[in-house]
Motif scaffolding. Structure first.
Motif, short mmCIF file in Angstrom:
data_model
loop_
_atom_site.label_atom_id
_atom_site.label_comp_id
_atom_site.label_asym_id
_atom_site.label_seq_id
_atom_site.Cartn_x
_atom_site.Cartn_y
_atom_site.Cartn_z
N LEU A 1 -5.67 4.01 -6.70
CA LEU A 1 -6.58 3.56 -7.75
C LEU A 1 -7.55 2.50 -7.23
O LEU A 1 -8.71 2.44 -7.68
N VAL A 2 -7.11 1.68 -6.30
CA VAL A 2 -8.01 0.70 -5.70
C VAL A 2 -9.05 1.40 -4.85
O VAL A 2 -10.24 1.06 -4.86
N ARG B 1 -10.18 4.37 -5.33
CA ARG B 1 -11.13 5.00 -6.26
C ARG B 1 -12.15 4.00 -6.78
O ARG B 1 -13.35 4.29 -6.85
N ALA B 2 -11.70 2.81 -7.12
CA ALA B 2 -12.63 1.77 -7.58
C ALA B 2 -13.59 1.38 -6.46
O ALA B 2 -14.79 1.18 -6.70
N PHE B 3 -13.08 1.28 -5.25
CA PHE B 3 -13.92 0.98 -4.09
C PHE B 3 -14.97 2.09 -3.90
O PHE B 3 -16.15 1.81 -3.65
N GLU B 4 -14.54 3.32 -4.00
CA GLU B 4 -15.44 4.47 -3.83
C GLU B 4 -16.58 4.43 -4.84
O GLU B 4 -17.75 4.63 -4.48
N LEU B 5 -16.27 4.19 -6.11
CA LEU B 5 -17.30 4.18 -7.14
C LEU B 5 -18.24 2.99 -6.97
O LEU B 5 -19.45 3.11 -7.19
N GLU C 1 -16.72 -0.52 -12.68
CA GLU C 1 -16.11 -1.65 -13.37
C GLU C 1 -14.85 -1.22 -14.11
O GLU C 1 -13.82 -1.91 -14.07
N LEU C 2 -14.91 -0.09 -14.78
CA LEU C 2 -13.73 0.43 -15.48
C LEU C 2 -12.62 0.77 -14.49
O LEU C 2 -11.45 0.47 -14.74
N ALA C 3 -12.99 1.38 -13.38
CA ALA C 3 -11.99 1.74 -12.37
C ALA C 3 -11.36 0.50 -11.76
O ALA C 3 -10.16 0.47 -11.47
N ARG C 4 -12.16 -0.54 -11.57
CA ARG C 4 -11.61 -1.78 -11.02
C ARG C 4 -10.61 -2.42 -11.98
O ARG C 4 -9.53 -2.84 -11.57
N MET C 5 -10.94 -2.47 -13.27
CA MET C 5 -10.02 -3.04 -14.25
C MET C 5 -8.72 -2.23 -14.32
O MET C 5 -7.62 -2.80 -14.43
N GLU D 1 -1.84 -2.53 -10.57
CA GLU D 1 -1.14 -3.32 -9.56
C GLU D 1 -0.28 -4.40 -10.20
O GLU D 1 0.83 -4.70 -9.74
N ALA D 2 -0.78 -5.00 -11.29
CA ALA D 2 0.02 -6.00 -12.01
C ALA D 2 1.25 -5.36 -12.64
O ALA D 2 2.34 -5.94 -12.63
N ASN D 3 1.09 -4.15 -13.18
CA ASN D 3 2.22 -3.46 -13.80
C ASN D 3 3.29 -3.09 -12.78
O ASN D 3 4.49 -3.11 -13.09
N LYS D 4 2.87 -2.75 -11.58
CA LYS D 4 3.84 -2.41 -10.54
C LYS D 4 4.77 -3.56 -10.24
O LYS D 4 5.96 -3.39 -9.99
#
Length: 216
Positions: A145-146, A148-152, A177-181, A187-190
């Motif tokens: 997911l990180v 993906r946020a980096f990619e966008l 921005e949505l992907a980053r959030m 990561e916090a949930n993990k």
């Protein structure tokens, strides 16, 4: 995990640009991907206190130019992005709670004061260890997911210089921005992070502990 050039090609695909095989090739796609991707990796380290980018280091003491304010000054690590906590040297714990209304580690219940400024870590802790987020993260380290946020985010930054497309840049910036959030939340949930709270001496005593984990 994906290499940086793989993520760059996915970002280029988002803006319908040509793919690249090497950053050194002469195409505009390669030139702009090389210009934006590596600085963005360093910036990504500051998005959140990523667990996978954390490190610890015993700090090297240097001349203290603020002796009226702090007892010790240390050189900051060269790969420091975010300082998170200072730890003191402590004896091994003999007893620790398995659960309950405590932060883990227990040291988070009473965080040790420090200041990061001008390349120095100031604190009143002798022989301090710093817990921090590294600035030198690499593409293969990024969780999906990180990445993906980096990619966008990279695609949003490439849209103008590569395709001269302001509307695509704006749309991709919103998606990034949505992907980053989402990535930060995942990561916090993990980790199951909980905010550190003050633990009273009475609570510690009921758990059979004195302050910071020594047997009561």
């Amino acid at each position: 995990m994906a290499q940086l050039i793989d993520i760059c090609n996915r970002a280029l695909a988002q803006i319908a640009a040509g793919q690249i095989a090497d950053f050194a090739e002469g195409s505009i796609e390669a030139r702009e991907a090389n210009r934006f991707a590596k600085p963005l990796l360093a910036e990504l380290a500051e998005w959140a206190p990523w667990p996978w980018a954390r490190a610890r280091i015993a700090l090297a003491e240097i001349a203290n130019d603020r002796p009226a304010e702090w007892l010790h000054a240390y050189a900051a690590p060269t790969n420091l992005s975010q300082p998170l906590a200072v730890r003191a040297v402590e004896d091994d714990a003999a007893t620790l709670p398995a659960g309950g209304a405590f932060p883990f580690p227990l040291q988070d219940a009473a965080p040790l004061a420090f200041l990061y400024e001008a390349g120095r870590i100031y604190t009143n802790v002798a022989n301090a260890t710093l817990v921090y987020v590294r600035s030198n993260v690499t593409a293969p380290e990024l969780p999906p997911l990180v990445a993906r946020a980096f990619e966008l985010e990279l695609a949003a930054r490439l849209a103008l210089p590569v395709k001269k497309d302001a509307s695509a840049a704006q749309a991709l910036a919103r998606a990034a921005e949505l992907a980053r959030m989402r990535a930060i939340a995942e990561e916090a949930n993990k980790r199951g992070d909980r905010p550190a709270r003050y633990v009273s001496e009475a609570e510690m005593a009921r758990a059979g502990l004195s302050f910071l984990g020594d047997p009561a």
